[in-house]
Design an enzyme around this catalytic site. Structure first.
Site, mmCIF file in Angstrom:
data_model
loop_
_atom_site.group_PDB
_atom_site.id
_atom_site.type_symbol
_atom_site.label_atom_id
_atom_site.label_comp_id
_atom_site.label_asym_id
_atom_site.label_seq_id
_atom_site.Cartn_x
_atom_site.Cartn_y
_atom_site.Cartn_z
ATOM 1 N N GLU A 194 -23.029 -60.120 -10.883
ATOM 2 C CA GLU A 194 -24.061 -61.162 -11.036
ATOM 3 C C GLU A 194 -23.457 -62.550 -11.207
ATOM 4 O O GLU A 194 -24.127 -63.555 -10.943
ATOM 5 C CB GLU A 194 -24.966 -60.838 -12.232
ATOM 6 N N HIS A 249 -18.954 -57.233 -13.089
ATOM 7 C CA HIS A 249 -20.089 -58.158 -13.189
ATOM 8 C C HIS A 249 -20.314 -58.921 -11.876
ATOM 9 O O HIS A 249 -19.938 -60.082 -11.754
ATOM 10 C CB HIS A 249 -19.859 -59.151 -14.334
ATOM 11 N N CYS A 262 -22.427 -53.106 -15.974
ATOM 12 C CA CYS A 262 -21.696 -53.023 -17.238
ATOM 13 C C CYS A 262 -22.408 -52.100 -18.227
ATOM 14 O O CYS A 262 -22.328 -50.886 -18.091
ATOM 15 C CB CYS A 262 -21.452 -54.417 -17.820
#
Length: 266
Positions: free
Chosen positions: A227, A225, A117
């Protein structure tokens, strides 16, 4: 010697926090980023509080990889010759001063690099690209922002597909030419940096993943994202596993060099 952990540097956000008119500076790192490195990449996340660009030559040799996280803040548009379009959005010039130099050092030194990001946008800017400050106002582009009031499980849920370049590592990690990802960003790549290859696009053409051209090791970044609960999503898992593998290879070379130096006569 070989029992030392594989370490990944995650630069901190610089933010003022507090209420009742009293704010103090804090250095912040989101748990989800550190946890993805720990669980997904099987490496130890580390921070160097108050590190500045001048310390990169002494700090970078201590780690095996660098991950640039997402953040509520945006890259200051002065780095791509624009004025601030929306003064209400947070900026973090102290982080900019470190990460934009750190990116160039990672590429030059062959240190594994993963951008997410804001980190994705930092890599583009550091290598000479520009950003749309408000993607949703660009003709023909979607609104890639999340609903701030929705539960996190909804904000980070798959939002739209991305098309992956045939034969790219992203197609391999996804197991096919298209995959669903989440979408939580207001800014995005405008002009792609000369040193990057676009490897994935959203349906509106917005760049969603890039690779550093000619990189000697893992050097990729994504606008989405991965993660977020990476261990629950096979595509996200594959990204972090590949990053972790590259970091362990870097660690092995770093330890070999240190061992050689110890046994080489002065």
């Amino acid at each position: 010697m070989n029992s030392s952990p594989c370490m990944v540097w995650l630069p901190a956000d610089h933010r003022l926090m507090g209420d009742h008119g009293h704010q103090m500076p804090f250095l912040l790192l989101g748990d989800k980023y550190a946890r993805a490195v720990k669980v997904g990449a099987e490496c130890q996340p580390v921070m160097f509080p108050l590190a500045d660009a001048g310390q990169i030559p002494e700090l970078l040799p201590l780690v095996d990889g660098v991950m640039l996280t997402g953040s509520p803040s945006n890259v200051h548009p002065s780095h791509f010759d624009e004025d601030v379009a929306d003064p209400s959005l947070p900026l973090d010039p102290v982080r900019d001063s470190l990460t934009l130099a750190l990116i160039k050092a990672c590429v030059h030194e062959g240190v594994p690099l993963l951008g997410i990001c804001r980190g994705f946008q930092e890599i583009n800017v550091a290598l000479g690209g520009t950003l749309h400050q408000r993607v949703h106002e660009v003709p023909g582009r979607m609104d890639h922002r999340e609903s701030k009031t929705a539960p996190f499980e909804v904000q980070y849920a798959p939002s739209h597909p991305i098309r992956l370049v045939p034969g790219s590592v992203f197609e391999t990690w996804a197991g096919g030419p298209e995959v669903m990802v989440n979408s939580l960003h207001g800014q995005g790549i405008s002009k792609l940096a000369p040193g990057l290859d676009a490897l994935a696009h959203a349906p509106d053409g917005q760049v969603e993943a890039v690779a550093v051209q000619g990189a000697r090791t893992f050097a990729y970044a994504v606008q989405f994202h991965p993660e977020w609960r990476c261990w629950e999503n096979p595509f996200y898992t594959a990204i972090f596993q590949a990053f972790g593998k590259a970091c362990r290879q870097r660690r092995s070379l770093r330890l070999q060099a240190a061992d050689l130096a110890r046994h080489t006569p002065a």
